[in-house]
Scaffold this motif. Structure first.
Motif: not given
Length: 61
Positions: A15-21, A24-28
């Motif tokens: 939830a707090i790392e700067d990565n693709a996952c 994706f979760l933020q945008e979705y």
């Protein structure tokens, strides 16, 4: 009706790392407008199957 979606929680750091996952979760999450959410947890123990519910509506900004 939207299709069901399963999202495993994985590492809490997702939830707090700067990565693709996380991206994706933020945008979705910005696109979802669910009428209901069902949560299943394997982190709770009970002698019988337990179901709880809430009629509260949470507004997002």
């Amino acid at each position: 009706m939207i299709s069901p979606l399963f999202i495993a929680h994985g590492s809490p750091m997702m939830a707090i790392e700067d990565n693709a996952c996380a991206l994706f979760l933020q945008e979705y999450g910005r696109t979802l407008k669910p009428k209901a959410i069902v949560l299943f947890s394997a982190h709770w123990e009970s002698g019988v199957t337990t179901i709880s519910s809430s009629d509260e509506v949470y507004e997002t900004k």
